[in-house]
Design a protein around this motif. Structure first.
Motif, PDB file in Angstrom:
ATOM      1  N   GLY A   1      -2.332   5.730  10.411  1.00 46.52           N
ATOM      2  CA  GLY A   1      -1.612   4.864   9.492  1.00 46.52           C
ATOM      3  C   GLY A   1      -0.506   4.040  10.122  1.00 46.52           C
ATOM      4  O   GLY A   1       0.242   3.362   9.423  1.00 46.52           O
TER       5      GLY A   1
ATOM      6  N   TRP B   1       0.816  -1.210   0.000  1.00 43.47           N
ATOM      7  CA  TRP B   1       0.000   0.000   0.000  1.00 43.47           C
ATOM      8  C   TRP B   1       0.851   1.262   0.000  1.00 43.47           C
ATOM      9  O   TRP B   1       0.490   2.267  -0.615  1.00 43.47           O
ATOM     10  N   GLY B   2       1.990   1.205   0.695  1.00 40.42           N
ATOM     11  CA  GLY B   2       2.895   2.356   0.671  1.00 40.42           C
ATOM     12  C   GLY B   2       3.433   2.631  -0.721  1.00 40.42           C
ATOM     13  O   GLY B   2       3.517   3.786  -1.164  1.00 40.42           O
ATOM     14  N   THR B   3       3.771   1.562  -1.446  1.00 42.53           N
ATOM     15  CA  THR B   3       4.263   1.713  -2.819  1.00 42.53           C
ATOM     16  C   THR B   3       3.188   2.271  -3.736  1.00 42.53           C
ATOM     17  O   THR B   3       3.420   3.202  -4.514  1.00 42.53           O
ATOM     18  N   LEU B   4       1.973   1.696  -3.650  1.00 37.74           N
ATOM     19  CA  LEU B   4       0.879   2.158  -4.505  1.00 37.74           C
ATOM     20  C   LEU B   4       0.521   3.614  -4.226  1.00 37.74           C
ATOM     21  O   LEU B   4       0.199   4.379  -5.151  1.00 37.74           O
ATOM     22  N   ALA B   5       0.569   3.990  -2.955  1.00 38.49           N
ATOM     23  CA  ALA B   5       0.214   5.367  -2.596  1.00 38.49           C
ATOM     24  C   ALA B   5       1.288   6.364  -3.040  1.00 38.49           C
ATOM     25  O   ALA B   5       0.986   7.516  -3.378  1.00 38.49           O
ATOM     26  N   SER B   6       2.535   5.937  -3.043  1.00 38.34           N
ATOM     27  CA  SER B   6       3.626   6.870  -3.363  1.00 38.34           C
ATOM     28  C   SER B   6       3.916   6.986  -4.854  1.00 38.34           C
ATOM     29  O   SER B   6       4.519   7.965  -5.295  1.00 38.34           O
TER      30      SER B   6
ATOM     31  N   VAL C   1       2.505  10.213  -6.655  1.00 39.23           N
ATOM     32  CA  VAL C   1       3.253  11.379  -6.186  1.00 39.23           C
ATOM     33  C   VAL C   1       4.661  11.373  -6.759  1.00 39.23           C
ATOM     34  O   VAL C   1       5.195  12.399  -7.184  1.00 39.23           O
TER      35      VAL C   1
END
Length: 222
Positions: free
Chosen positions: A93, A21-26, A29
């Motif tokens: 988070g 999820w961190g990868t997908l969210a970043s 950006v």
């Protein structure tokens, strides 16, 4: 192939989920910043460039993923004692993991099966993972080195930054005091690289240990 316990697999699953999820969210950006820095000229570009590289040069303790580990003697201790703190952290988070040391076998209200189910449901509602450990049962806990080593191994395995445990004020359920003291000692033992019983995991130093009170009588007097 991998000799992991269910709790260890749960920790692996948590790490993979957070990473995904961190990868997908970043990614969105990151693509946007890359385009802006590569194609555009504007005031403050050098500052933005420096901010982008900041996580690469800061120590892990500053940029690392925040993980909270909470110990409770009985089901519902954690929720009553510090549930608000945990809810705030998970909503921000951050990850949380609960360790419950009995299933409420000696309780006046509710069966061990009911208490276990409630603990699982409340952990899920708070966004935390959960594991149970056996220290002899509700109202039968004793301060033993083997139990302290078990706690220290969990601390090394989970590798939290913040540790929560029952306060060690005497005037309360004796299980709370016992668990609180063993968590305090386990946090110290988890740091030492030469402890033979803990060699399965790398040493780990927490950032902070906070005690919570389940009852008014257990609140620190000063």
């Amino acid at each position: 192939m991998f000799d992991f316990t269910p709790a260890e697999w749960e920790a692996v699953h948590l790490s993979l989920k957070v990473g995904l999820w961190g990868t997908l969210a970043s990614l969105p950006v990151g693509f946007l910043l890359a385009y802006v820095l590569a194609r555009l000229e504007f005031p403050g570009k050098s500052l933005l460039h420096g901010i982008v590289y900041l996580p690469l040069v800061l120590p892990p303790v500053v940029t690392g993923f925040f993980l909270l580990l909470a110990f409770g003697a009985h089901p519902d201790d954690i929720e009553f004692g510090c549930g608000g703190v945990i809810a705030r952290e998970t909503q921000a988070g951050h990850a949380a993991h609960f360790v419950v040391c009995s299933r409420g076998e000696a309780g006046t209200h509710g069966t061990p099966v009911q208490r276990t189910a409630e603990a699982k449901k409340s952990a899920a509602l708070l966004g935390a993972t959960l594991e149970f450990v056996d220290l002899g049962g509700d109202s039968h806990m004793e301060p033993k080195l083997a139990h302290t080593m078990k706690f220290a191994a969990i601390i090394r395995r989970v590798r939290p930054r913040l540790l929560l445990a029952p306060t060690i004020v005497e005037n309360q359920h004796p299980d709370h005091v016992t668990v609180g003291r063993m968590v305090r000692d386990a946090a110290r033992l988890a740091r030492y690289g030469g402890v033979a019983e803990l060699m399965k995991y790398k040493p780990h130093t927490i950032e902070q240990l906070l005690f919570y009170a389940v009852t008014v009588e257990a609140e620190p007097a000063d």
